[in-house]
Scaffold this active site. Structure first.
Site, PDB file in Angstrom:
ATOM      1  CB  SER A 265       0.688  29.472  25.236  1.00 19.64           C
ATOM      2  OG  SER A 265       1.728  29.644  26.190  1.00 19.64           O
ATOM      3  CG  ASP A 266       5.646  29.488  20.621  1.00 20.05           C
ATOM      4  OD1 ASP A 266       6.579  29.216  21.405  1.00 20.05           O
ATOM      5  OD2 ASP A 266       5.804  29.571  19.399  1.00 20.05           O
ATOM      6  CD1 TRP A 267       9.175  29.599  26.996  1.00 16.44           C
ATOM      7  CD2 TRP A 267       7.768  28.210  25.959  1.00 16.44           C
ATOM      8  NE1 TRP A 267       9.218  28.375  27.640  1.00 16.44           N
ATOM      9  CE2 TRP A 267       8.362  27.508  27.038  1.00 16.44           C
ATOM     10  CE3 TRP A 267       6.825  27.537  25.177  1.00 16.44           C
ATOM     11  CZ2 TRP A 267       8.056  26.180  27.341  1.00 16.44           C
ATOM     12  CZ3 TRP A 267       6.520  26.203  25.472  1.00 16.44           C
ATOM     13  CH2 TRP A 267       7.128  25.548  26.537  1.00 16.44           C
TER      14      TRP A 267
END
Length: 726
Positions: A265-267
């Site tokens: 996932s992106d942060w």
């Protein structure tokens, strides 16, 4: 334990390779089979709690290993401008290391402007070597979302508006990084094309547009580059978060494309436990709060025990993580790496020097003749500004960064006196509100007066303007295409008193250059061009390097000409952005709608001239499973060594669906001595002429006539030939 596992795997792989060669069976298949056995044996020894622990962050840039089994943490590092400085384990503050200075590499659109996959590979190798020196397993790079909207704050970070150009560069960037046993994390999947409302907007994109425009570079990076990791985007795609999008992650990525690696996932881009786990996300990163409370921590453990997520699903995720590790941190013969070396600086210089675009050179003001120029005025804040850091998003603690002024002094200082005037004040910070940044676009008359006085007494004025990393930044989009900081007033004033003014623009995205294009005799585009930016620029100005960069995106005359703005689909309404332009992104839109751009896609001048001729194909008619061999000649008709990027476009004049006026299907950067002629061949698969047929849910290369077009940009086609598909 870790070393024992490495030695065991190395022994198994070596034995299997030897056996496979004896038996005549694919060595790679045997290696993968041996690795599969090894990984499955490890998974059987793990508890459910240990498995879950590997699927979410345990610090800002790492996820847990299993020490008792010799499985290390998985460590990540931000890109894509280079390996960022070390930060503290649990917050974003600097760790205050003295050994983490790195090479600042040219930004994404600069790499794209080289139109040279070899430069993308060179970039990747440097990233990989420096990541190894810092013991990072995964580099969060490259980023190559399509440049759909020129205002997007991360346009500088991405590559281009064209899926084919993106694909060729992405493949080589990934191969370069992973040649060093470091994982490339390609991002952001998918349709992440604006920063405004990026973490909440729902992008509505047709399947045809996804398949033809937004997916190809990701597919190529996986199937041809063998990317080990991919990052899901923040936005929703057609109603579902990208981090839990079954169509995106399960059906297309892992199903159709056969992706073997890890979806990260992106942060703070994860939203649910069960949906994300079942729909393809493998590792959750950057969520808020205590690590054991994240979606893929205790809640995921509870979901498995409740039968809402199967153990088989968990095992698949753990398998992918271990597969990734055995190609990176646990790989045999793992390189030690190196950081901020002279060789890396040379690579940064090579990329920068090939990326610089000559936009205008009336009266042949460039290259500057050092013997006849005795007084040089260098004007503009960007002449002394560095670009390795600034704004939000990843930066680099550059070991060195040569500014434009420093580069000009080093190349011209022995034969000319060089003076500097600031010219404008770049009074803008990404961290401020619009109110706090109010007035940033106003000229500073006192600074302009100083610049004018200097320009009057100089043989030539080099005006360094454009943007910076605060103004173009992750987390926000620009409001318009105007040059910031009152720069146009400065250009007008300096040009009025010194007709020998060279305008150098340092930026990563399109701007309104209409007035500059009309009034200035020499215009150069120089990007956020890395540690050696100033030296590369000065060598282009002096003629040591003949500029060969080409624009990787279209410059519109006005914002309303660009498709998303023209159709009023940006930034969207009620957090929904409908991509009404469909496949007509970038030059596809301008060419098809007959809209004249400010500068076309693929445009760039040289200090020499080229002629392209004698286009032909090996046949006039092709079956759908065949390959077109297009041949042509190119000659350097000028007096300088240089390079031309010959671009091959294809059009389908009669089709059952709307097709763009032309689509890029091939390109080659060709270096020639004065007078030299080369015969060149480009190959295009007939299958690559297809459009995605939404009714048939398949690619369709219709029978009929196609036109192959050769030129130096999408707006300059000089050769055409017709072929038919039967």
């Amino acid at each position: 334990m870790k070393n024992k596992i490495k030695l065991l795997v190395k022994y198994i792989i070596t034995s299997v390779v030897a056996l496979s060669l004896f038996n005549g069976v694919s060595a790679q298949n045997k290696v993968e089979a041996a690795l599969k056995v090894k990984i499955n044996s490890i998974i059987k020894k793990m508890t459910l709690e240990e498995k879950i622990g590997m699927l979410h962050g345990n610090a800002l840039f790492s996820s847990a290993g299993v020490p008792r089994l010799g499985i290390p943490e998985l460590t990540c590092d931000d890109g894509p401008l280079g390996v960022r400085e070390e930060i503290k384990r649990f917050d974003w503050a600097s760790a205050n290391w003295t050994t983490d200075s790195a090479t600042f590499l040219p930004n994404g659109s600069a790499i794209a402007a080289t139109w040279n996959p070899l430069m993308a590979n060179k970039y990747g190798v440097v990233i990989g070597e420096e990541a190894n020196a810092r013991k990072k397993d995964v580099m969060l790079a490259p980023a190559f979302n399509i440049c759909r909207m020129p205002l997007c704050g991360r346009t500088y970070e991405y590559y281009s508006e064209d899926p084919y150009l993106n694909s060729q560069l992405a493949i080589q960037s990934v191969k370069g990084i992973q040649s060093q046993h470091v994982a490339a994390c390609i991002k952001h999947f998918a349709a992440n094309n604006q920063e405004l409302d990026r973490d909440s907007v729902n992008t509505l994109v047709s399947e045809r547009a996804l398949r033809e425009i937004y997916f190809p570079a990701f597919k190529a990076a996986i199937q041809q580059g063998n990317a080990y990791t991919i990052m899901s985007a923040y936005n929703k795609l057609n109603g579902y978060w990208c981090s839990e999008n079954d169509f995106l992650l399960n059906k297309v990525l892992k199903g159709e494309w056969g992706f073997k690696g890890v979806v990260m996932s992106d942060w703070a881009g994860t939203h649910h436990t069960i949906a994300a786990a079942n729909n393809g996300l493998d590792i959750e990163m950057g969520s808020k709060g205590y690590y054991d409370q994240w979606y893929f921590a205790r809640p995921l453990l509870a979901a498995v025990k409740a039968g809402q997520v199967s153990v088989k699903t968990i095992d698949d995720k753990v398998y992918r993580v271990l597969w990734l590790m055995y190609h990176t941190s646990l790989s045999a013969n793992h390189p030690k790496g190196s950081i901020a070396t002279p060789a890396h600086a040379k690579a940064a210089y090579d990329i920068a020097s090939e990326s610089i675009v000559l936009l205008k050179n009336d009266n042949h003001l460039l290259p500057l003749k050092a013997n006849s120029v005795k007084r040089i005025a260098v004007i503009g804040d960007n002449a002394i500004r560095t670009f390795a850091l600034g704004g939000y998003g990843a930066g680099v603690k550059a070991k060195k960064e040569v500014t434009a002024l420093d580069g000009i002094k080093s190349r011209f200082g022995k034969t000319a006196s060089i003076s500097f005037a600031q010219g404008y004040r770049a009074n803008y910070l990404a961290s401020r509100t619009d109110e706090q940044n109010s007035g940033y676009d106003q000229p500073d008359q006192n600074l302009i007066d100083e610049a004018v006085a200097l320009a009057k007494t100089s043989d030539v004025a080099i005006l360094c303007i454009g943007s910076n990393r605060e103004y173009e930044s992750e987390g926000h989009d620009r409001k318009n295409l105007e040059l910031p900081f009152g720069e146009q007033a400065l250009v007008n004033a300096v040009t009025a008193v010194n007709p020998k003014t060279i305008v150098v623009i340092m930026a990563g995205a399109p701007y309104d250059l209409n007035e500059i294009k009309k009034s200035n005799h020499a215009v150069v585009w120089s990007w956020f061009n890395g540690s050696e930016a100033g030296n590369a620029l000065a060598d282009v100005l002096k003629g040591v390097v003949n500029p060969s960069g080409k624009l990787p995106f279209t410059f519109p005359v006005s914002l309303k000409d660009s498709p998303a703005a023209n159709l009023n689909t940006y930034p969207g309404k009620n957090l929904t952005a409908e991509y009404k332009e469909g496949i007509l992104v970038g030059y596809r839109w301008y060419d098809t709608r007959k809209i004249q751009p400010q500068f076309p896609f693929g445009y760039g001048l040289s200090y020499t001239d080229f002629s392209i001729g004698n286009i032909s194909t090996d046949k006039l008619s092709y079956a759908k499973n065949e390959t077109i061999h297009a041949k042509f000649t190119i000659r350097n008709t000028g007096s300088r060594y240089g390079a031309e990027v010959v671009q091959l476009y294809v059009s389908d004049p009669v089709c059952s669906v709307l097709r763009p006026e032309k689509e890029l299907k091939g390109f080659k950067k060709i270096f020639l001595k004065p007078g030299e002629i080369k015969k060149v061949e480009m190959k295009v698969k007939v299958a690559d002429l297809a459009f995605y047929d939404e009714l048939k849910k398949a690619w369709n290369a219709e029978v009929g006539e196609y036109v192959l077009q050769l030129g130096s940009s999408s707006g300059s086609i000089t050769q055409k030939v017709k072929i038919s598909v039967n």
